[in-house]
Design an enzyme around this catalytic site. Structure first.
Site, PDB file in Angstrom:
ATOM      1  N   THR A 127       0.642  -3.912   1.287  1.00  0.00           N
ATOM      2  CA  THR A 127       1.810  -4.680   1.717  1.00  0.00           C
ATOM      3  C   THR A 127       1.729  -6.159   1.359  1.00  0.00           C
ATOM      4  O   THR A 127       0.640  -6.747   1.322  1.00  0.00           O
ATOM      5  CB  THR A 127       1.970  -4.555   3.256  1.00  0.00           C
ATOM      6  OG1 THR A 127       2.898  -5.539   3.709  1.00  0.00           O
ATOM      7  CG2 THR A 127       0.657  -4.801   3.991  1.00  0.00           C
ATOM      8  N   GLU A 129       2.377  -8.367   3.316  1.00  0.00           N
ATOM      9  CA  GLU A 129       1.839  -9.089   4.483  1.00  0.00           C
ATOM     10  C   GLU A 129       0.411  -9.551   4.222  1.00  0.00           C
ATOM     11  O   GLU A 129      -0.083 -10.456   4.894  1.00  0.00           O
ATOM     12  CB  GLU A 129       1.877  -8.213   5.736  1.00  0.00           C
ATOM     13  CG  GLU A 129       3.270  -7.915   6.268  1.00  0.00           C
ATOM     14  CD  GLU A 129       4.007  -9.134   6.826  1.00  0.00           C
ATOM     15  OE1 GLU A 129       3.363  -9.958   7.496  1.00  0.00           O
ATOM     16  OE2 GLU A 129       5.222  -9.249   6.570  1.00  0.00           O
ATOM     17  N   TYR A 151      -2.139  -6.665  11.615  1.00  0.00           N
ATOM     18  CA  TYR A 151      -1.621  -5.679  10.652  1.00  0.00           C
ATOM     19  C   TYR A 151      -2.023  -6.060   9.225  1.00  0.00           C
ATOM     20  O   TYR A 151      -2.543  -5.239   8.470  1.00  0.00           O
ATOM     21  CB  TYR A 151      -0.098  -5.595  10.779  1.00  0.00           C
ATOM     22  CG  TYR A 151       0.595  -4.835   9.670  1.00  0.00           C
ATOM     23  CD1 TYR A 151       0.567  -3.447   9.628  1.00  0.00           C
ATOM     24  CD2 TYR A 151       1.288  -5.515   8.661  1.00  0.00           C
ATOM     25  CE1 TYR A 151       1.214  -2.750   8.605  1.00  0.00           C
ATOM     26  CE2 TYR A 151       1.936  -4.824   7.643  1.00  0.00           C
ATOM     27  CZ  TYR A 151       1.894  -3.442   7.618  1.00  0.00           C
ATOM     28  OH  TYR A 151       2.536  -2.760   6.609  1.00  0.00           O
TER      29      TYR A 151
HETATM   30  P1  NDP Z   1       7.149   3.609   9.322  1.00  0.00           P
HETATM   31  O1  NDP Z   1       6.680   2.828  10.467  1.00  0.00           O
HETATM   32  O2  NDP Z   1       8.589   4.012   9.245  1.00  0.00           O
HETATM   33  O3  NDP Z   1       6.280   4.959   9.224  1.00  0.00           O
HETATM   34  C1  NDP Z   1       4.919   4.977   9.548  1.00  0.00           C
HETATM   35  C2  NDP Z   1       4.484   6.425   9.641  1.00  0.00           C
HETATM   36  O4  NDP Z   1       3.097   6.482   9.981  1.00  0.00           O
HETATM   37  C3  NDP Z   1       5.215   7.236  10.716  1.00  0.00           C
HETATM   38  O5  NDP Z   1       5.524   8.498  10.180  1.00  0.00           O
HETATM   39  C4  NDP Z   1       4.158   7.370  11.808  1.00  0.00           C
HETATM   40  O6  NDP Z   1       4.311   8.501  12.623  1.00  0.00           O
HETATM   41  C5  NDP Z   1       2.907   7.508  10.954  1.00  0.00           C
HETATM   42  N1  NDP Z   1       1.671   7.326  11.701  1.00  0.00           N
HETATM   43  C6  NDP Z   1       1.338   6.270  12.488  1.00  0.00           C
HETATM   44  N2  NDP Z   1       0.109   6.471  12.996  1.00  0.00           N
HETATM   45  C7  NDP Z   1      -0.334   7.669  12.536  1.00  0.00           C
HETATM   46  C8  NDP Z   1      -1.517   8.414  12.721  1.00  0.00           C
HETATM   47  N3  NDP Z   1      -2.530   7.974  13.492  1.00  0.00           N
HETATM   48  N4  NDP Z   1      -1.637   9.601  12.095  1.00  0.00           N
HETATM   49  C9  NDP Z   1      -0.645  10.075  11.312  1.00  0.00           C
HETATM   50  N5  NDP Z   1       0.515   9.421  11.101  1.00  0.00           N
HETATM   51  C10 NDP Z   1       0.662   8.223  11.712  1.00  0.00           C
HETATM   52  O7  NDP Z   1       6.738   2.835   7.989  1.00  0.00           O
HETATM   53  P2  NDP Z   1       7.468   2.785   6.564  1.00  0.00           P
HETATM   54  O8  NDP Z   1       7.898   4.151   6.191  1.00  0.00           O
HETATM   55  O9  NDP Z   1       8.421   1.661   6.544  1.00  0.00           O
HETATM   56  O10 NDP Z   1       6.265   2.333   5.630  1.00  0.00           O
HETATM   57  C11 NDP Z   1       5.395   3.280   5.001  1.00  0.00           C
HETATM   58  C12 NDP Z   1       4.062   2.627   4.727  1.00  0.00           C
HETATM   59  O11 NDP Z   1       4.250   1.518   3.869  1.00  0.00           O
HETATM   60  C13 NDP Z   1       3.358   2.073   5.961  1.00  0.00           C
HETATM   61  O12 NDP Z   1       1.977   2.250   5.770  1.00  0.00           O
HETATM   62  C14 NDP Z   1       3.713   0.599   5.956  1.00  0.00           C
HETATM   63  O13 NDP Z   1       2.737  -0.158   6.626  1.00  0.00           O
HETATM   64  C15 NDP Z   1       3.729   0.337   4.469  1.00  0.00           C
HETATM   65  N6  NDP Z   1       4.588  -0.744   4.038  1.00  0.00           N
HETATM   66  C16 NDP Z   1       5.903  -0.763   4.422  1.00  0.00           C
HETATM   67  C17 NDP Z   1       6.734  -1.769   4.004  1.00  0.00           C
HETATM   68  C18 NDP Z   1       8.181  -1.785   4.373  1.00  0.00           C
HETATM   69  O14 NDP Z   1       8.826  -2.818   4.160  1.00  0.00           O
HETATM   70  N7  NDP Z   1       8.745  -0.700   4.879  1.00  0.00           N
HETATM   71  C19 NDP Z   1       6.227  -2.864   3.150  1.00  0.00           C
HETATM   72  C20 NDP Z   1       4.865  -2.665   2.716  1.00  0.00           C
HETATM   73  C21 NDP Z   1       4.088  -1.662   3.170  1.00  0.00           C
HETATM   74  P3  NDP Z   1       5.127   8.460  14.018  1.00  0.00           P
HETATM   75  O15 NDP Z   1       6.538   8.819  13.662  1.00  0.00           O
HETATM   76  O16 NDP Z   1       4.429   9.492  14.823  1.00  0.00           O
HETATM   77  O17 NDP Z   1       5.011   7.072  14.576  1.00  0.00           O
HETATM   78  P1  GDP Z   2       7.609  -7.896   8.660  1.00  0.00           P
HETATM   79  O1  GDP Z   2       7.849  -8.743   7.465  1.00  0.00           O
HETATM   80  O2  GDP Z   2       6.829  -6.649   8.338  1.00  0.00           O
HETATM   81  O3  GDP Z   2       7.028  -8.624   9.799  1.00  0.00           O
HETATM   82  O4  GDP Z   2       9.057  -7.321   9.045  1.00  0.00           O
HETATM   83  P2  GDP Z   2      10.003  -7.614  10.309  1.00  0.00           P
HETATM   84  O5  GDP Z   2      11.333  -7.056   9.940  1.00  0.00           O
HETATM   85  O6  GDP Z   2       9.396  -7.122  11.573  1.00  0.00           O
HETATM   86  O7  GDP Z   2      10.077  -9.201  10.388  1.00  0.00           O
HETATM   87  C1  GDP Z   2      10.549  -9.967   9.298  1.00  0.00           C
HETATM   88  C2  GDP Z   2      10.664 -11.428   9.740  1.00  0.00           C
HETATM   89  O8  GDP Z   2      11.719 -11.539  10.686  1.00  0.00           O
HETATM   90  C3  GDP Z   2       9.421 -11.981  10.445  1.00  0.00           C
HETATM   91  O9  GDP Z   2       9.143 -13.248   9.920  1.00  0.00           O
HETATM   92  C4  GDP Z   2       9.835 -12.094  11.899  1.00  0.00           C
HETATM   93  O10 GDP Z   2       9.201 -13.168  12.603  1.00  0.00           O
HETATM   94  C5  GDP Z   2      11.316 -12.396  11.737  1.00  0.00           C
HETATM   95  N1  GDP Z   2      12.093 -12.081  12.935  1.00  0.00           N
HETATM   96  C6  GDP Z   2      12.943 -12.938  13.575  1.00  0.00           C
HETATM   97  N2  GDP Z   2      13.472 -12.348  14.646  1.00  0.00           N
HETATM   98  C7  GDP Z   2      12.965 -11.094  14.701  1.00  0.00           C
HETATM   99  C8  GDP Z   2      13.154 -10.015  15.599  1.00  0.00           C
HETATM  100  O11 GDP Z   2      13.889 -10.085  16.572  1.00  0.00           O
HETATM  101  N3  GDP Z   2      12.480  -8.859  15.324  1.00  0.00           N
HETATM  102  C9  GDP Z   2      11.656  -8.746  14.235  1.00  0.00           C
HETATM  103  N4  GDP Z   2      11.044  -7.576  13.995  1.00  0.00           N
HETATM  104  N5  GDP Z   2      11.435  -9.769  13.387  1.00  0.00           N
HETATM  105  C10 GDP Z   2      12.089 -10.919  13.605  1.00  0.00           C
END
Ligand code: NDP
Ligand code: GDP
Length: 344
Positions: A127, A129, A151
């Protein structure tokens, strides 16, 4: 027929990736963790929940023996590790759980691959991040990391372990450094979806004030459906590598709020600064958005903007959907859900 395992099948990316691989004629094992009420709404919305080649299997990323059994039972050629405790905000309150799942979890899969079949190709969901307090603008594969949350730190550990297993044991272990990517399937705790869901509720008559934290944070937001194609391509190359996926455009949270309200024909007027800031409907004067400092984070990632040139040259991958289009399609989806009272 190729076989792939996707961990995190219940998440945003897991659903889109499963759909993509099924379209490419894969057999897909979607790994989900046990809970009293597992949420399969995303694969249901994509219409793939009953696909004959999608098999849902119970699995927990924190368990090495489960990881070994998963690979023994499914015999995949490709493993996409998308599972994580993925929410930055929660990682400040649950740093150890985040470390166990997001940091150590992927190592269970890497070890399982070594033990069961070192030929399996592995994708790690890294990511932007990890760039945190950014050391260069824009950020690419050579930019030094400086994570700003538990994270980000956990993901950085998993990223380096992926690289380390590639270099030490010759595993095909790819790491995708993906910048934020959103969609109608985004979790409602993330800022974009929190905004579009609130905007849709307002448009359907539920007048509430949307409370947000830091409006000045800048993100490089792309469309998740396009990003899973990049993940797939990373596992089709000759050599495993690390790739950035991003749009190359950055906007503030405030900009995204403005776009989302524009999508329902509300033009916001901003007043006040920082923690006192609020957004009113320019026409009616009604309060729509208010900053609440409880949504601020202990440490912030102020500015993310990615340079995905390597992915463009080597994977022929490029983000195409603009932020305006992305915001509109998220608002439209949330409006449809509100009208059918099925908001997730
Ligand atoms: P989500 O939060 O939507 O999905 C995360 C998934 O991980 C869920 O299916 C969750 O299951 C599962 N999970 C959590 N803990 C466990 C565990 N202990 N064992 C098995 N499964 C588990 O994330 P996204 O789909 O948005 O992202 C996919 C991946 O990409 C993640 O690793 C995220 O950190 C990474 N990522 C995402 C970005 C984004 O902008 N979306 C950017 C960069 C990286 P449950 O439904 O049970 O919670
Ligand atoms: P991130 O980039 O994975 O942290 O994705 P988020 O969507 O959670 O947050 C993106 C940015 O939005 C971060 O800089 C947060 O501090 C900012 N932010 C501002 N207000 C909010 C809020 O109410 N919820 C979340 N999730 N983020 C917020």
């Amino acid at each position: 027929m190729k076989t792939a395992v996707i961990t995190g099948i219940t998440g945003q990316d897991g659903a889109y990736l499963a759909q993509l691989l099924l379209e490419k004629d894969y057999r897909v094992y979607g790994a989900y963790r046990r809970s009293s009420s597992v949420a399969f709404w995303r694969i249901a919305e994509l219409g793939i929940a009953d696909h004959p080649h999608l098999h849902l299997v119970e699995y927990d990323l924190t368990d090495l023996s489960a990881s070994i059994r998963l690979l023994q039972n499914t015999r995949p050629q490709e493993v996409y590790n998308l599972a994580a405790q993925s929410f930055v905000g929660v990682s400040f309150d649950q740093p150890l759980t985040t470390a166990e799942i997001t940091g150590l979890g992927p190592v269970h899969l890497l070890e399982a691959i070594r033990i069961v079949n070192p030929e399996i190709r592995f994708y790690q969901a890294s990511t932007s991040e990890m760039f945190g307090k950014v050391q260069a603008i824009p950020q690419n594969e050579f930019t030094p990391f400086y994570p700003r949350s538990p994270y980000g730190v956990a993901k950085l550990y998993a990223h380096w372990m992926t690289v380390n297993y590639r270099e030490s044991y010759g595993l095909f272990a790819a790491s995708g450094i993906l910048f934020n990517h959103e969609s109608p399937l985004r979790g409602s705790e993330f800022v974009t979806r929190k905004i579009t869901a609130a905007v849709a509720r307002r448009a359907t008559g539920q007048v509430e004030v949307l409370e947000l934290g830091n409006l000045d944070a800048r993100r490089d937001w792309g469309y998740a459906r396009e990003y899973v194609e990049g993940m797939y391509r990373m596992l089709q190359t000759d050599q495993p590598d690390t790739f950035v996926l991003a749009t190359g455009r950055t906007e503030t949270v405030r900009d995204f709020v403005r776009l989302a309200f524009q999508a329902i024909d509300i033009d916001l007027e901003w007043q006040g600064v920082a923690e006192q800031e609020e957004g009113r409907d320019r026409r009616t004067g009604q309060l729509c958005v208010r900053v609440n400092s409880c949504f601020y984070r202990p440490a912030e990632v102020d500015l993310l903007i990615g340079d995905a040139s390597k992915a463009r040259h080597e994977l022929d991958w490029q983000a195409r959907t603009t932020l305006e289009q992305l915001c509109q399609l998220m608002v439209d989806a949330d409006l449809r859900r509100c009208q059918h009272s099925g908001q997730h």
